[in-house]
Enzyme design. Structure first.
Site, PDB file in Angstrom:
ATOM      1  N   ASP A   5     128.101 -85.977   2.864  1.00 57.93           N
ATOM      2  CA  ASP A   5     129.232 -86.481   3.481  1.00 57.93           C
ATOM      3  C   ASP A   5     128.953 -86.919   4.777  1.00 57.93           C
ATOM      4  OD1 ASP A   5     131.588 -86.916   2.191  1.00 57.93           O
ATOM      5  OD2 ASP A   5     132.329 -84.872   2.399  1.00 57.93           O
ATOM      6  N   LYS A  32     135.396 -88.902  -7.672  1.00 57.89           N
ATOM      7  CA  LYS A  32     133.901 -88.509  -7.501  1.00 57.89           C
ATOM      8  C   LYS A  32     133.330 -87.967  -8.683  1.00 57.89           C
ATOM      9  CE  LYS A  32     134.797 -87.726  -2.546  1.00 57.89           C
ATOM     10  NZ  LYS A  32     135.284 -86.994  -1.264  1.00 57.89           N
ATOM     11  N   GLN A  56     135.852 -80.825   0.256  1.00 58.59           N
ATOM     12  CA  GLN A  56     137.001 -81.943   0.314  1.00 58.59           C
ATOM     13  C   GLN A  56     137.992 -81.511   1.551  1.00 58.59           C
ATOM     14  OE1 GLN A  56     137.266 -84.945  -1.475  1.00 58.59           O
ATOM     15  NE2 GLN A  56     138.946 -85.510   0.099  1.00 58.59           N
TER      16      GLN A  56
END
Length: 298
Positions: free
Chosen positions: A124, A57, A101
Site C-alpha cells: 500500500d 482486490k 484495509q
C-alpha cells in the site's frame, strides 16, 4: 470559453490493459519455475466501502494470476490480535505483500498498525520507510492511488514538465504523496506543485492557475466551474457515496468535481466512477508484482 476537444481519461480501460500485461508476466514467471505472486489482505468489520474494495482486490488478483488470501476479523478484534496477525504475515515467506484495509475501528491505532507491517511487504506504500524514500526520490512501494494517477498521465502522454499542478487535499494517502511525486525530477512529474486544503485562503485564485488539478478533498462536487481555467487537466480522486433513487444499490458514487459543468473546460478529465478508482487497485497489483520479483528491496 469551452475547450473544443475534451478527452475523457478512461481508467477502467487502462487498468484492464495493465492487468493483462501483469498476467502475461506472471505466466512467464511461473513457466520459468518462479513462485506465483501472493497478496494477502486483512479486513476488519463490515464497512460497505471496505467490503467492496477488498472484493475488487481479490478479483484483480485472479485476473493477474496472483494467489490471494483474505483474513477477516470482526469489528471487536483487539489491537493485540491484529498486530499478531500482521506479525504472522510478515514472517510468512509465501506472502509477497499484504494490506490492512483502512479505516479501522476507533479502538485500534491505525499508525501503530501501519508501522507494524514489514516495509518490504507494504504494497500500500503507507509505511514511514516507503513514505520517506518516496519523498527523496528513492525506489519504494509508492502509495497506490497517487501511482495510479501518474500512470494515467503517462498512458495519455499528458505533458507535465514545467506545469503548475495544484493538489486539493493533504491526506497521507493521496494529497501529500501525489504532491511529492509530481515535483520529482522525472516523467510524469517535474511540476511546480501547490498543495491547498481546508485552511487555504483565496483557493479559487490558486486553482484557476492550475494546468493540472488533482482534487482529493473528499467533498462531493467541491470543484466548480469558476475554479478552473480552460484547457486544464482534472484528476478527480473523490469517491463519496450519496443516497440515490436511480440506482439498484440505493447509493451513487460522486467525485470531488462538478463533472457536468467543469468537464467542458478541460483538455482531459477523469470520470467518477471509472477514472482513478480502477487504477488504485491496478497499482496495488503492480506493487505486489514488484514485491514478488524483489525489484525494490532485494
Amino acid at each position: 470559453m469551452q475547450v473544443e476537444q475534451m478527452q475523457l481519461i478512461d481508467g477502467k480501460k487502462v487498468a484492464a490493459q495493465i492487468k493483462q500485461e501483469i498476467a502475461a508476466e506472471v505466466k512467464n514467471m511461473i513457466a520459468a519455475g518462479k513462485k506465483q505472486p501472493h497478496l494477502a489482505a486483512i479486513l476488519v468489520g463490515h464497512d460497505g466501502g471496505s467490503e467492496t474494495y477488498v472484493s475488487h482486490k481479490v478479483k484483480a488478483c485472479a485476473e493477474c494470476g496472483f494467489k490471494s488470501t483474505l483474513l477477516r476479523y470482526e469489528a471487536d478484534v483487539t489491537e493485540a490480535q491484529l498486530l499478531e496477525a500482521i506479525a504472522g504475515l510478515n514472517a510468512d515467506p509465501d506472502v509477497d505483500g499484504f494490506i490492512v484495509q483502512l479505516p479501522l475501528p476507533k479502538h485500534i491505532d491505525e499508525q501503530k498498525v501501519i508501522e507494524a507491517i514489514d516495509y518490504r511487504k507494504d504494497v500500500d506504500g503507507f509505511h514511514p520507510i516507503n513514505v520517506g524514500r518516496l519523498s527523496i526520490g528513492l525506489p519504494c512501494f509508492r502509495s497506490a492511488t497517487p501511482q495510479g494517477i501518474l500512470t494515467l498521465l503517462e498512458r495519455y502522454n499528458i505533458e507535465t514538465s514545467g506545469k503548475h499542478c495544484v493538489v486539493i487535499g493533504r491526506s497521507n494517502i493521496v494529497g501529500k504523496p501525489v504532491a511529492a511525486m509530481m515535483m520529482q525530477k522525472s516523467y510524469p512529474g517535474n511540476c511546480t506543485v501547490t498543495v491547498c486544503h481546508s485552511a487555504t485562503a483565496h483557493l479559487k485564485e490558486i486553482t484557476r492557475t492550475a494546468d493540472i488539478l488533482i482534487a482529493a478533498i473528499g467533498r462531493p462536487e467541491y470543484v466548480t466551474e469558476d475554479m478552473v481555467k480552460d484547457g486544464v487537466v482534472v484528476i478527480d480522486v473523490g469517491t463519496t457515496r450519496l443516497p440515490s433513487t436511480t440506482t439498484k444499490s440505493g447509493w451513487k458514487l460522486h467525485g470531488d468535481v462538478d463533472f457536468e459543468h467543469v468537464a467542458p473546460h478541460c483538455s482531459y478529465i477523469t470520470p467518477v466512477p471509472g477514472g482513478v478508482g480502477p487504477m488504485t487497485i491496478c497499482s496495488l497489483m503492480k506493487n505486489t508484482l514488484l514485491a514478488a520479483k524483489h525489484e525494490i528491496y532485494k
